[in-house]
Design a protein around this motif. Structure first.
Motif, PDB file in Angstrom:
ATOM      1  N   LEU A 265       4.621   0.099   5.861  1.00  0.00           N
ATOM      2  CA  LEU A 265       5.935  -0.111   5.260  1.00  0.00           C
ATOM      3  C   LEU A 265       5.986  -1.440   4.504  1.00  0.00           C
ATOM      4  CD1 LEU A 265       8.789   1.123   5.037  1.00  0.00           C
ATOM      5  CD2 LEU A 265       9.431  -0.277   7.014  1.00  0.00           C
ATOM      6  N   LEU A 266       5.450  -2.493   5.103  1.00  0.00           N
ATOM      7  CA  LEU A 266       5.474  -3.804   4.449  1.00  0.00           C
ATOM      8  C   LEU A 266       4.611  -3.798   3.185  1.00  0.00           C
ATOM      9  CD1 LEU A 266       5.329  -6.148   7.585  1.00  0.00           C
ATOM     10  CD2 LEU A 266       7.314  -5.606   6.149  1.00  0.00           C
ATOM     11  N   LEU A 267       3.457  -3.140   3.246  1.00  0.00           N
ATOM     12  CA  LEU A 267       2.612  -3.025   2.057  1.00  0.00           C
ATOM     13  C   LEU A 267       3.327  -2.251   0.957  1.00  0.00           C
ATOM     14  CD1 LEU A 267      -0.871  -2.236   3.678  1.00  0.00           C
ATOM     15  CD2 LEU A 267      -0.190  -4.376   2.577  1.00  0.00           C
ATOM     16  N   ALA A 268       3.990  -1.155   1.352  1.00  0.00           N
ATOM     17  CA  ALA A 268       4.725  -0.349   0.361  1.00  0.00           C
ATOM     18  C   ALA A 268       5.894  -1.132  -0.225  1.00  0.00           C
ATOM     19  CB  ALA A 268       5.221   0.950   1.006  1.00  0.00           C
ATOM     20  N   PHE A 269       6.547  -1.949   0.597  1.00  0.00           N
ATOM     21  CA  PHE A 269       7.637  -2.792   0.093  1.00  0.00           C
ATOM     22  C   PHE A 269       7.131  -3.723  -1.010  1.00  0.00           C
ATOM     23  CE2 PHE A 269      10.976  -2.947   3.774  1.00  0.00           C
ATOM     24  CZ  PHE A 269      11.221  -1.600   3.584  1.00  0.00           C
ATOM     25  N   VAL A 270       6.015  -4.380  -0.739  1.00  0.00           N
ATOM     26  CA  VAL A 270       5.472  -5.330  -1.732  1.00  0.00           C
ATOM     27  C   VAL A 270       5.062  -4.597  -3.005  1.00  0.00           C
ATOM     28  CG1 VAL A 270       3.659  -7.008  -2.217  1.00  0.00           C
ATOM     29  CG2 VAL A 270       4.714  -6.949   0.037  1.00  0.00           C
ATOM     30  N   LEU A 271       4.404  -3.450  -2.855  1.00  0.00           N
ATOM     31  CA  LEU A 271       3.970  -2.686  -4.027  1.00  0.00           C
ATOM     32  C   LEU A 271       5.155  -2.264  -4.890  1.00  0.00           C
ATOM     33  CD1 LEU A 271       1.143  -0.224  -2.892  1.00  0.00           C
ATOM     34  CD2 LEU A 271       0.929  -2.237  -4.339  1.00  0.00           C
ATOM     35  N   ARG A 325     -10.704   9.571  -9.216  1.00  0.00           N
ATOM     36  CA  ARG A 325     -12.102   9.202  -9.458  1.00  0.00           C
ATOM     37  C   ARG A 325     -12.388   7.782  -8.988  1.00  0.00           C
ATOM     38  NH1 ARG A 325     -14.647  10.331 -15.291  1.00  0.00           N
ATOM     39  NH2 ARG A 325     -14.163  12.425 -14.526  1.00  0.00           N
ATOM     40  N   TYR A 326     -11.544   6.838  -9.385  1.00  0.00           N
ATOM     41  CA  TYR A 326     -11.770   5.427  -9.064  1.00  0.00           C
ATOM     42  C   TYR A 326     -10.910   4.927  -7.915  1.00  0.00           C
ATOM     43  CZ  TYR A 326     -14.056   5.596 -13.618  1.00  0.00           C
ATOM     44  OH  TYR A 326     -14.867   5.924 -14.670  1.00  0.00           O
ATOM     45  N   GLY A 327      -9.848   5.632  -7.597  1.00  0.00           N
ATOM     46  CA  GLY A 327      -9.008   5.240  -6.475  1.00  0.00           C
ATOM     47  C   GLY A 327      -7.772   4.468  -6.874  1.00  0.00           C
ATOM     48  N   ARG A 328      -6.817   4.420  -5.943  1.00  0.00           N
ATOM     49  CA  ARG A 328      -5.547   3.744  -6.209  1.00  0.00           C
ATOM     50  C   ARG A 328      -5.732   2.232  -6.312  1.00  0.00           C
ATOM     51  NH1 ARG A 328      -5.976   9.028  -5.256  1.00  0.00           N
ATOM     52  NH2 ARG A 328      -4.434   9.988  -3.870  1.00  0.00           N
ATOM     53  N   LYS A 329      -6.546   1.666  -5.406  1.00  0.00           N
ATOM     54  CA  LYS A 329      -6.726   0.212  -5.347  1.00  0.00           C
ATOM     55  C   LYS A 329      -7.344  -0.327  -6.623  1.00  0.00           C
ATOM     56  CE  LYS A 329      -8.606  -3.405  -2.357  1.00  0.00           C
ATOM     57  NZ  LYS A 329      -9.131  -3.706  -1.007  1.00  0.00           N
ATOM     58  N   PHE A 330      -8.346   0.355  -7.136  1.00  0.00           N
ATOM     59  CA  PHE A 330      -9.007  -0.072  -8.373  1.00  0.00           C
ATOM     60  C   PHE A 330      -8.015  -0.106  -9.529  1.00  0.00           C
ATOM     61  CE2 PHE A 330     -10.999   1.154 -12.385  1.00  0.00           C
ATOM     62  CZ  PHE A 330     -11.999   0.192 -12.509  1.00  0.00           C
ATOM     63  N   LEU A 331      -7.221   0.954  -9.661  1.00  0.00           N
ATOM     64  CA  LEU A 331      -6.251   1.007 -10.752  1.00  0.00           C
ATOM     65  C   LEU A 331      -5.226  -0.119 -10.658  1.00  0.00           C
ATOM     66  CD1 LEU A 331      -5.326   4.779 -11.295  1.00  0.00           C
ATOM     67  CD2 LEU A 331      -6.651   3.295 -12.767  1.00  0.00           C
ATOM     68  N   ALA A 386       2.045   4.684 -12.065  1.00  0.00           N
ATOM     69  CA  ALA A 386       1.731   5.921 -11.333  1.00  0.00           C
ATOM     70  C   ALA A 386       1.190   5.669  -9.933  1.00  0.00           C
ATOM     71  CB  ALA A 386       0.728   6.744 -12.141  1.00  0.00           C
ATOM     72  N   ALA A 387       0.227   4.763  -9.803  1.00  0.00           N
ATOM     73  CA  ALA A 387      -0.484   4.601  -8.528  1.00  0.00           C
ATOM     74  C   ALA A 387       0.417   4.089  -7.412  1.00  0.00           C
ATOM     75  CB  ALA A 387      -1.683   3.673  -8.703  1.00  0.00           C
ATOM     76  N   VAL A 388       1.431   3.292  -7.742  1.00  0.00           N
ATOM     77  CA  VAL A 388       2.369   2.818  -6.710  1.00  0.00           C
ATOM     78  C   VAL A 388       3.090   3.991  -6.062  1.00  0.00           C
ATOM     79  CG1 VAL A 388       4.548   1.582  -6.362  1.00  0.00           C
ATOM     80  CG2 VAL A 388       2.696   0.494  -7.638  1.00  0.00           C
ATOM     81  N   TRP A 389       3.555   4.931  -6.883  1.00  0.00           N
ATOM     82  CA  TRP A 389       4.239   6.113  -6.337  1.00  0.00           C
ATOM     83  C   TRP A 389       3.276   6.976  -5.524  1.00  0.00           C
ATOM     84  CZ3 TRP A 389       9.229   6.861  -5.944  1.00  0.00           C
ATOM     85  CH2 TRP A 389      10.109   6.231  -6.845  1.00  0.00           C
ATOM     86  N   ILE A 390       2.058   7.140  -6.014  1.00  0.00           N
ATOM     87  CA  ILE A 390       1.076   7.963  -5.305  1.00  0.00           C
ATOM     88  C   ILE A 390       0.796   7.371  -3.929  1.00  0.00           C
ATOM     89  CG2 ILE A 390      -1.319   8.754  -5.322  1.00  0.00           C
ATOM     90  CD1 ILE A 390      -1.112   8.710  -8.438  1.00  0.00           C
ATOM     91  N   TRP A 391       0.489   6.078  -3.890  1.00  0.00           N
ATOM     92  CA  TRP A 391       0.157   5.403  -2.637  1.00  0.00           C
ATOM     93  C   TRP A 391       1.327   5.457  -1.666  1.00  0.00           C
ATOM     94  CZ3 TRP A 391       1.208   1.577   0.831  1.00  0.00           C
ATOM     95  CH2 TRP A 391       0.151   1.085   1.602  1.00  0.00           C
ATOM     96  N   SER A 392       2.516   5.165  -2.147  1.00  0.00           N
ATOM     97  CA  SER A 392       3.688   5.095  -1.271  1.00  0.00           C
ATOM     98  C   SER A 392       4.055   6.451  -0.673  1.00  0.00           C
ATOM     99  CB  SER A 392       4.899   4.549  -2.050  1.00  0.00           C
ATOM    100  OG  SER A 392       4.648   3.260  -2.552  1.00  0.00           O
TER     101      SER A 392
END
Length: 512
Positions: A265-271, A325-331, A386-392
């Motif tokens: 939750l805290l990680l998602a808040f920051v993102l 292909r490259y992942g959420r973190k890389f993007l 895009a990647a913030v929504w995907i990860w969250s």
């Protein structure tokens, strides 16, 4: 080889219907940005000052925060993801009329009220959309499908900006309809969502959570290709939910009590907060007044906004082939670094070049600044867009998913409220030097991603708990499901069996 089975095609269809909720956000973010350039709008509302301009945007975000934190999750959990999306779209549909026909003179208050209702409607629909998509999409294409979520934000901006550009070319004939027309077109996608959403299935996880196993099985059959896949996933869902039902207390308490969920939750808040303070949130809302420092012709500015909306769609499509292909973190890391560089360069170009007599810039300099703003969008759209929504939307377990996604999404509102209220004042005082501030923020966000964010690419939703150091809800839930099945076999339905009873029942079944 591309999978073109009817189940996969249907999965794309229902996901795109849900993703249309993001058009509501994209269109609305562009609407007020666009109408600020209309002299008719400014005169109609008595030439509002920077604080009133900020208040129009703040009303949207504050209403969204309140509804998103306290109403969205209960509505989504109790009545279903589809009902939440429908209600949100309906509120946006209704509020459009308030914005378009608010009274003149001191009627800016009514316009602000309409904007607040838009924020409330978005807060109901938008968190339910990615949850819906994530709970129906198979893991191998979940990231790709979710990338269209952000692309539909750009679709909304694209429609709003091109409608507005067409209106700027016909101002004398349209009068006050040069801005009303832009607002009225906001009816389009809420109407589409309301018309289509109940022809899509509810998510199997919601059905299982409410004890509707047959409905869950039918929903899965529409989006999975074999009966084996259906039964396997249904069992995993049931195991995870049974564990959460027996062991985890409440729907909100685990967000703070469970160390693994609290971390997510805290990680998602920051993102999500970071998504809006990258500089993109301010450009969405205020690119018109930013470009007024470079260009003097409003029609030119609105053409640039329209082109930005068009390229935004193309830029977001990059997420469809990069995120899995490259992942959420890389993007996210590359996006933050790229955005920081663009902000530094744009501020340096503006500050380091002379102004014309009317305060504008030479064509070459102005074109260079516009190019850097478009390059900024190229980095932002597939990453922090895009990647913030995907990860969250994919990291939370079923028992807290609706609550956590809704709360995380409203951290975008918190960031938006802060930046949008102060940005007009900062821009008026220091001009393009404000871009240096955003550059520094993006460097900090890149460091955050590098050191703290786990990669989630390729993980099934039921496996996210183990990724973040928690127990596997599926494995732990298997015990409760087995108890339920063996309890029926022993004639003890509804009772908790001991380990010895389970072993005895298993041996009894094998003997039989």
């Amino acid at each position: 080889m591309v999978n073109t089975s009817k189940q996969r095609i249907y999965n794309w269809y229902i996901s795109l219907v849900a993703a249309s909720c993001m058009v509501l956000y994209g269109y609305d973010a562009a609407v007020f940005n666009a109408v600020q350039g209309s002299k008719n709008w400014v005169n109609y509302y008595g030439n509002p000052d920077p604080n009133q301009i900020g208040a129009v945007n703040t009303a949207t975000t504050v209403a969204g925060i309140i509804v998103g934190w306290f109403l969205t999750a209960p509505l989504s959990d109790y009545f279903g993801r589809r009902v939440a999306m429908f209600c949100g779209a309906f509120v946006v549909f209704f509020s459009t009329f308030i914005q378009a026909f608010a009274p003149a003179g001191h009627g800016i208050g009514a316009f602000i009220a309409g904007r607040a209702l838009v924020g409330a409607g978005q807060a109901l629909a938008i968190p339910a959309g990615p949850v819906y998509i994530g709970e129906l999409a198979p893991p191998d294409i979940r990231g790709k499908i979710m990338s269209f979520w952000q692309m539909f934000f750009s679709v909304g901006s694209f429609i709003a900006y091109w409608v507005n550009y067409a209106c700027t070319k016909n101002v004398p004939a349209l009068g006050n309809w040069d801005w009303r027309m832009v607002v009225i077109f906001q009816l389009l996608f809420p109407g589409i969502i309301c018309a289509l959403i109940f022809f899509c299935p509810e998510t199997p996880r919601w059905y299982v959570q409410h004890g509707k196993m047959d409905e869950a099985r039918e929903a899965l059959r529409k989006v999975r290709e074999t009966e084996e896949e259906v039964e396997s996933e249904l069992l995993q869902i049931k195991q995870a939910i049974e564990y959460e039902k027996h062991v985890i207390d409440g729907r909100y308490a685990p967000l703070w009590k469970d160390k693994s969920i609290r971390k997510r939750l805290l990680l998602a808040f920051v993102l999500n907060f970071g998504q809006q303070v990258t500089g993109q949130g301010s450009l969405n809302s205020y690119s018109t007044i930013v470009y007024k420092k470079v260009f003097k012709d409003n029609s030119t500015i609105q053409l640039i906004n329209a082109l930005n909306g068009t390229f935004g769609i193309l830029f977001t499509l990059n997420a469809t082939w990069t995120v899995d292909r490259y992942g959420r973190k890389f993007l996210l890391f590359v996006g933050a670094i790229g955005m920081a560089i663009c902000m530094v360069l744009s501020a340096s170009v503006y500050i380091g070049t002379p102004d014309n007599a009317d305060g504008s810039k030479d064509t070459g300099v102005a074109s260079g600044i516009v190019f850097l703003m478009f390059l900024f969008a190229l980095f932002y759209k597939p990453s922090w867009g895009a990647a913030v929504w995907i990860w969250s939307s994919e990291v939370f377990s079923m028992n807290v998913r609706a609550q956590a996604v809704a709360m995380s999404a409203q951290m975008q509102g918190v960031g938006n409220a802060i930046v949008n209220q102060i940005f007009p004042l900062i821009l008026a005082k220091i001009g393009f030097k404000a871009m240096y501030m955003f550059a520094g923020i993006n460097v900090l966000l890149a460091a955050f991603v590098w050191f703290f964010l786990p990669e989630t690419k390729g993980y099934a939703l039921e496996d996210m708990d183990t990724l973040f150091g928690g127990v596997s809800h599926t494995e732990k839930g298997a015990h409760f499901v087995e108890n339920e099945v063996l309890g029926e076999a022993l004639g003890k339905e509804g009772t908790e069996l001991t380990v010895q009873q389970v072993e005895h029942a298993s041996n009894k079944k094998e003997t039989v």
